[in-house]
Design a protein around this motif. Structure first.
Motif, PDB file in Angstrom:
ATOM      1  N   GLY A 172      25.869  34.699  11.903  1.00 21.62           N
ATOM      2  CA  GLY A 172      26.926  35.984  11.691  1.00 21.62           C
ATOM      3  C   GLY A 172      28.207  35.332  11.033  1.00 21.62           C
ATOM      4  N   LEU A 173      28.493  34.188  11.548  1.00 16.27           N
ATOM      5  CA  LEU A 173      29.649  33.404  10.298  1.00 16.27           C
ATOM      6  C   LEU A 173      29.431  32.940   9.022  1.00 16.27           C
ATOM      7  CD1 LEU A 173      31.172  31.252  13.511  1.00 16.27           C
ATOM      8  CD2 LEU A 173      32.174  33.382  12.600  1.00 16.27           C
ATOM      9  N   SER A 174      27.986  32.635   8.960  1.00 17.10           N
ATOM     10  CA  SER A 174      27.678  32.315   7.476  1.00 17.10           C
ATOM     11  C   SER A 174      27.537  33.425   6.585  1.00 17.10           C
ATOM     12  CB  SER A 174      26.344  31.305   7.627  1.00 17.10           C
ATOM     13  OG  SER A 174      25.585  32.110   8.197  1.00 17.10           O
ATOM     14  N   LEU A 327      27.367  22.853  13.964  1.00 14.85           N
ATOM     15  CA  LEU A 327      27.367  24.119  13.037  1.00 14.85           C
ATOM     16  C   LEU A 327      28.438  24.817  13.246  1.00 14.85           C
ATOM     17  CD1 LEU A 327      23.565  24.890  13.106  1.00 14.85           C
ATOM     18  CD2 LEU A 327      24.706  23.585  11.326  1.00 14.85           C
ATOM     19  N   LEU A 328      28.842  25.158  14.356  1.00 18.79           N
ATOM     20  CA  LEU A 328      29.917  26.339  14.758  1.00 18.79           C
ATOM     21  C   LEU A 328      31.164  25.692  14.081  1.00 18.79           C
ATOM     22  CD1 LEU A 328      30.552  29.034  15.767  1.00 18.79           C
ATOM     23  CD2 LEU A 328      31.068  28.098  18.266  1.00 18.79           C
ATOM     24  N   PRO A 329      31.718  24.637  14.530  1.00 19.94           N
ATOM     25  CA  PRO A 329      33.017  23.967  13.908  1.00 19.94           C
ATOM     26  C   PRO A 329      33.126  24.055  12.191  1.00 19.94           C
ATOM     27  CG  PRO A 329      32.430  22.685  15.694  1.00 19.94           C
ATOM     28  CD  PRO A 329      31.222  23.580  15.313  1.00 19.94           C
ATOM     29  N   ILE A 330      31.834  23.646  11.778  1.00 17.48           N
ATOM     30  CA  ILE A 330      31.706  23.677  10.344  1.00 17.48           C
ATOM     31  C   ILE A 330      31.893  25.009   9.725  1.00 17.48           C
ATOM     32  CG2 ILE A 330      30.024  23.132   8.405  1.00 17.48           C
ATOM     33  CD1 ILE A 330      29.112  20.941  10.062  1.00 17.48           C
ATOM     34  N   ASN A 331      31.236  26.006  10.467  1.00 19.08           N
ATOM     35  CA  ASN A 331      31.227  27.279  10.025  1.00 19.08           C
ATOM     36  C   ASN A 331      32.610  27.950  10.067  1.00 19.08           C
ATOM     37  OD1 ASN A 331      29.309  29.232   8.924  1.00 19.08           O
ATOM     38  ND2 ASN A 331      28.225  28.874  10.634  1.00 19.08           N
ATOM     39  N   LEU A 332      33.528  27.456  11.101  1.00 22.21           N
ATOM     40  CA  LEU A 332      34.980  28.063  11.027  1.00 22.21           C
ATOM     41  C   LEU A 332      35.624  27.475  10.096  1.00 22.21           C
ATOM     42  CD1 LEU A 332      35.408  27.809  15.065  1.00 22.21           C
ATOM     43  CD2 LEU A 332      34.926  30.151  13.593  1.00 22.21           C
ATOM     44  N   MET A 338      36.774  29.459   2.319  1.00 29.33           N
ATOM     45  CA  MET A 338      36.356  30.624   1.490  1.00 29.33           C
ATOM     46  C   MET A 338      37.394  31.587   1.289  1.00 29.33           C
ATOM     47  SD  MET A 338      33.988  31.910  -0.502  1.00 29.33           S
ATOM     48  CE  MET A 338      32.316  31.345  -0.439  1.00 29.33           C
ATOM     49  N   ALA A 339      38.124  31.747   2.594  1.00 30.63           N
ATOM     50  CA  ALA A 339      39.193  32.599   2.491  1.00 30.63           C
ATOM     51  C   ALA A 339      40.318  32.386   1.299  1.00 30.63           C
ATOM     52  CB  ALA A 339      39.788  33.117   3.789  1.00 30.63           C
TER      53      ALA A 339
END
Length: 350
Positions: A172-174, A327-332, A338-339
Motif C-alpha cells: 500500500g505504501l509503495s 521495508l516499512l521504514p524505508i517506505n515511509l 516523493m512528496a
C-alpha cells in the motif's frame, strides 16, 4: 477496439436495453473466466519451464508439442480426482474457502487496463479497490486452514494472516508513493499520465525504490518463495491446503499463479505504462496495447519466478524482521522524499 464496440451496438440493436446489459455482463464474465483458466494453465507451464531452466533440467516435454499440453493433462487429472476431506472438518467453511480465493482474484482482474478499451471495471478508486480486494483472498486461506481441522493447515493459515497483514502495508505504501505523483486512484488516469513517460522514469530514485519494495512485498503477498512460509512443504506438508484434493486443491493452486499475474499487472500499470508502448505506436495501432501489457507483465512474472529459484526460504522471524525493521521504514522515508519531489515539481517531463 472496434470489435468490442460492434458487439455492444449489435446487442443493443436486437434486444431491450436491460436484457442487453445483462447479456453483455454475462459475456464479459465468461471472457474473464476463460482468460483466468488459460492464463493459470500457461503460468503453471511457464513456472515448470523456468524451474527446469534454472536447475539445468529439461522440464515437461512429452504431452503435446514441447510439453505445451502438460498442464491441460494435469488439470484433467485434478478434475477426475475424488474430493476428500477430514471427518471432523467444518464442511461448510471447508467447501467455501477455495471460492474466496478464486473470486477475489477475478474481481482484481476486472479493473486491469489491458488496453484503453479492454477494462471491465474502471472506477475512480481503482488502487484502493485492488488493495481492499487483495485482503479478501487471505480470508479463504484462513478459513481453509481452520476448517480442515488439521494442525499443519492451521499453522499455515495463521502464518498467512501474519504475513499478509504485514506485507500489505509495504504494498500500500509503495503504491501510495506513486499516487502522490499522479494525484489519482483511477487506473486509466494513471496510465494517461504516463503518455509523457513511464512513472518509474518520471519519479526519479523514489519510484525505483517503490518498485523494488513493491515487488518484494508482492512476492510475499502471494506466498511465493522465498516467502512461502504458509505452505512450507518441509515443515507443514502442504500448509493451509493439506487436506484439499481434486478441484478444490486446483482452485488454491490456480489462484496462486493468477495472483502472481495480478501483482505483476499492477506493477506494469503503475510503473511501466500498462499498455503504452515506449515508442508511441499503441496510439495508432490500439490492439498492440494488449501485447505490450502482457509482455511487460510476463517479464515481471519471470522476475518473481527468478526469486523463487535463487533465494532460500526465510524463517518466520526473518520474514517479519524484513518487513517491520527494513521495508516499512524505508517506505515511509521514500514517501516523504516523493512528496518533496512533487512539491518542488522535480518530476521528469518528456
Amino acid at each position: 477496439m472496434n470489435i468490442i464496440k460492434n458487439i455492444h451496438d449489435w446487442l443493443f440493436s436486437i434486444m431491450p436495453e436491460g436484457v442487453a446489459n445483462i447479456v453483455e455482463m454475462v459475456l464479459i464474465g465468461v471472457a474473464y473466466l476463460t482468460f483466468f483458466a488459460i492464463a493459470g494453465l500457461f503460468l503453471v507451464l511457464m513456472e515448470r519451464r523456468v524451474a527446469a531452466w534454472f536447475q539445468l533440467r529439461i522440464g515437461p516435454n512429452r504431452v503435446g508439442y514441447q510439453g505445451l499440453l502438460q498442464t491441460m493433462a494435469d488439470a484433467l487429472k485434478l478434475v477426475s480426482k475424488e474430493l476428500t476431506g477430514t471427518v471432523k472438518a467444518d464442511k461448510f467453511l471447508y467447501n467455501l474457502a477455495p471460492y474466496f480465493v478464486i473470486i477475489s482474484a477475478l474481481m482484481a482482474l476486472a479493473v486491469m487496463p489491458f488496453t484503453q478499451e479492454i477494462q471491465a471495471f474502471d472506477i475512480n478508486i481503482g488502487i484502493f479497490f485492488l488493495i481492499a480486494i487483495s485482503s479478501i483472498g487471505v480470508i479463504g486461506i484462513l478459513l481453509g486452514g481452520w476448517a480442515s481441522n488439521n494442525k499443519f493447515a492451521l499453522i499455515g493459515a495463521m502464518r498467512s494472516g501474519v504475513q499478509t497483514i504485514s506485507y500489505e502495508l509495504s504494498i500500500g505504501l509503495s503504491l501510495l508513493t506513486m499516487i502522490l505523483m499522479t494525484g489519482s486512484l483511477q487506473l486509466s488516469e494513471i496510465v494517461t499520465v504516463q503518455k509523457s513517460g513511464w512513472l518509474i522514469i518520471q519519479g526519479h530514485i523514489p519510484a525505483v525504490i517503490a518498485f523494488m519494495i513493491y515487488m518484494i512485498a508482492g512476492t510475499a503477498e502471494t506466498n511465493r518463495a522465498p516467502f512461502d512460509m504458509v505452505e512450507a512443504e518441509s515443515e507443514l506438508g502442504a500448509g493451509f491446503h493439506t487436506e484439499y484434493s481434486g478441484m478444490k486443491f486446483a482452485y488454491f493452486f490456480l489462484a496462486e499463479f493468477i495472483n502472481m499475474f495480478i501483482i505483476a499487472a499492477i506493477a506494469t500499470t503503475i510503473f511501466f505504462g500498462a499498455w503504452l508502448s515506449p515508442f508511441g505506436i499503441t496510439e495508432s495501432i490500439p490492439w498492440l496495447g494488449v501485447f505490450w501489457f502482457m509482455g511487460k507483465t510476463l517479464i515481471l512474472v519471470f522476475l518473481m519466478m527468478w526469486f523463487r529459484w535463487t533465494f532460500p526460504r526465510l524463517r518466520v522471524d526473518q520474514l517479519l524482521t524484513l518487513e517491520w525493521k527494513y521495508l516499512l521504514p524505508i517506505n515511509l522515508v521514500n514517501i516523504v522524499i516523493m512528496a518533496l519531489i512533487v512539491w518542488l515539481n522535480l518530476t521528469i517531463k518528456f
